[in-house]
Design an enzyme around this catalytic site. Structure first.
Site, PDB file in Angstrom:
ATOM      1  N   ALA A  23      -5.731   3.420  -1.301  1.00 25.83           N
ATOM      2  CA  ALA A  23      -5.596   4.743  -0.727  1.00 25.83           C
ATOM      3  C   ALA A  23      -4.701   5.578  -1.553  1.00 25.83           C
ATOM      4  CB  ALA A  23      -5.094   4.409   0.757  1.00 25.83           C
ATOM      5  N   ASN A  50      -4.988  -8.242  -1.710  1.00 24.16           N
ATOM      6  CA  ASN A  50      -5.259  -6.897  -1.395  1.00 24.16           C
ATOM      7  C   ASN A  50      -5.178  -6.046  -2.780  1.00 24.16           C
ATOM      8  OD1 ASN A  50      -4.229  -7.635   1.589  1.00 24.16           O
ATOM      9  ND2 ASN A  50      -6.305  -7.114   1.259  1.00 24.16           N
ATOM     10  N   ASP A  99       2.872  -2.770   5.342  1.00 21.60           N
ATOM     11  CA  ASP A  99       2.338  -1.859   4.663  1.00 21.60           C
ATOM     12  C   ASP A  99       1.809  -0.554   5.731  1.00 21.60           C
ATOM     13  OD1 ASP A  99       1.326  -0.248   2.636  1.00 21.60           O
ATOM     14  OD2 ASP A  99      -0.505  -1.544   2.395  1.00 21.60           O
TER      15      ASP A  99
END
Ligand SMILES: [Zn+2]
Length: 387
Positions: free
Chosen positions: A140, A219, A274
């Protein structure tokens, strides 16, 4: 004028709880608090608070957190404090504020603001996530603002943080990456490998150069492959590396979490949130830096492209999940939520465990592991709810 702090910093003795200490849990134990600290004996005039049937664990330490309560660490001082308070109410008593990719000048300005709040003791420093990350694994982060990790640029951010830079996440395979890892290590800033497209060999080189954290392992990095083991294997196998895990049930399959614990051991895992603005609030539309995010059923995704965009996790939920769904021993969950991140940050003399002399930072949990009280530096942030 009488200080309102006086009423909440009364010496007190919490009795009857399962007190989770670094090496064992004491049943029907007690914990003494005087002023801002934990003490070994009951202070004179202490009031007794009966917390029977509850757990007492150290306050949680979040290494990687972008915001909560509708506000982000990229915002104003007021917004930053809103995010800090939101996470505190969920047990996070020590928090490193994470930025997202932006122009260097904008990041330097934000670092100046965050460093003031760190000096005031509201946050435990700054984590720069980006802009030196791989466009292939950008998650993102805004692609247009990504750039190679020029050591001179890295140095600008370290300087802008005025001694409060704790960690910087980078893709060390990019040009300048290894030199930047060395520079960070020399300045006592954790070099974290993440948002990376590195091979196994490139990651080994980065660890040799001084990288000590895996940013949300699994991730935003290549998957573990049997011929191309990639960063995951390199980061899991090296004893110098602590691996961050986002234990929200969305970012990781429980088997991946178990694999990480099995290989790294409980001393090398740090649970992080996060988290983004929506943590502690709910579904809706939010901004993550300059990007629009839609949160639906607690999962945050970019409006454009649909990438997972941070989490809406709070560390109390990560803890509850760890002990109820993942079936981790409570002591191991406490390590991953408190002791390990505290040690990484060099704060073990003050936080991360329930020991005399340390800050009275603690979380009171009921038998279902739901938060029923939070104390930070001797003050109840969430007063004990013992009904
Ligand atoms: Zn992040």
């Amino acid at each position: 004028m009488a200080s309102p702090r006086g009423a909440t910093t009364n010496p007190q003795v919490l009795t009857g709880a399962n007190v989770v200490l670094p090496t064992r849990t004491v049943q029907n134990g007690r914990l003494c608090v005087d002023g801002t600290r934990i003490t070994g004996t009951a202070p004179a005039g202490a009031r007794t608070v009966d917390v029977s049937g509850h757990w007492l664990v150290p306050g949680f330490v979040d290494l990687h957190n972008h915001g909560g309560g509708g506000a982000s660490f990229s915002g104003t001082a007021e917004e930053i404090l809103t995010a800090v308070r939101t996470h505190r109410e969920h047990g996070t008593t020590t928090l490193v504020a994470s930025t997202v990719t932006d122009a260097t000048d904008a990041l330097a300005r934000q670092a100046g603001l965050l460093s003031e709040l760190a000096e005031q003791g509201e946050i435990a420093g700054i984590h720069f996530e980006g802009p030196f990350i791989s466009p292939c694994r950008k998650g993102a982060h805004s692609e247009a603002l990504l750039r190679d990790p020029e050591p001179a640029e890295v140095r600008k951010l370290i300087d802008a943080a005025r001694g409060q830079a704790r960690m910087l996440t980078l893709a060390a395979e990019l040009p300048g990456g290894i030199d930047s890892v060395r520079l960070l290590a020399e300045h006592g800033v954790i070099a974290a490998i993440g948002h990376t497209d590195a091979t196994y060999e490139q990651t080994v080189e980065a660890v040799e150069a001084g990288a000590t954290v895996a940013t949300h392992l699994f991730n935003a990095m290549p998957a573990l492959g049997h011929r191309a083991p990639g960063p995951v294997a390199a980061l899991l196998e090296d004893e110098r590396v602590t691996v961050e895990l986002i234990n929200d049930g969305t970012h990781l399959h429980p088997a991946a979490l178990e694999l990480a614990f099995h290989h790294a051991g409980a001393d090398r895992v740090a649970f992080i949130t996060d988290a983004m603005d929506a943590a502690g609030i709910g579904d809706g539309r939010y901004m993550l830096g300059p990007l629009e995010v839609e949160v639906s059923e607690g999962v945050a995704r970019l409006v454009e492209g649909g990438s997972i965009a941070g989490s809406t996790l709070t560390l109390d939920r990560a803890f509850k999940r760890a002990v109820t769904v993942d079936r981790l021993p409570v002591g191991d969950a406490v390590k991953a939520l408190s002791a390990n991140p505290a040690r990484l940050l060099g704060l073990s003399d003050r936080v991360g465990s329930l020991e005399p002399g340390k800050d009275a930072d603690l979380v009171l949990l009921d038998a279902e592991f739901d938060v029923k009280g939070v104390m930070r530096r001797g003050e109840w942030v969430v007063a004990p709810q013992l009904g």
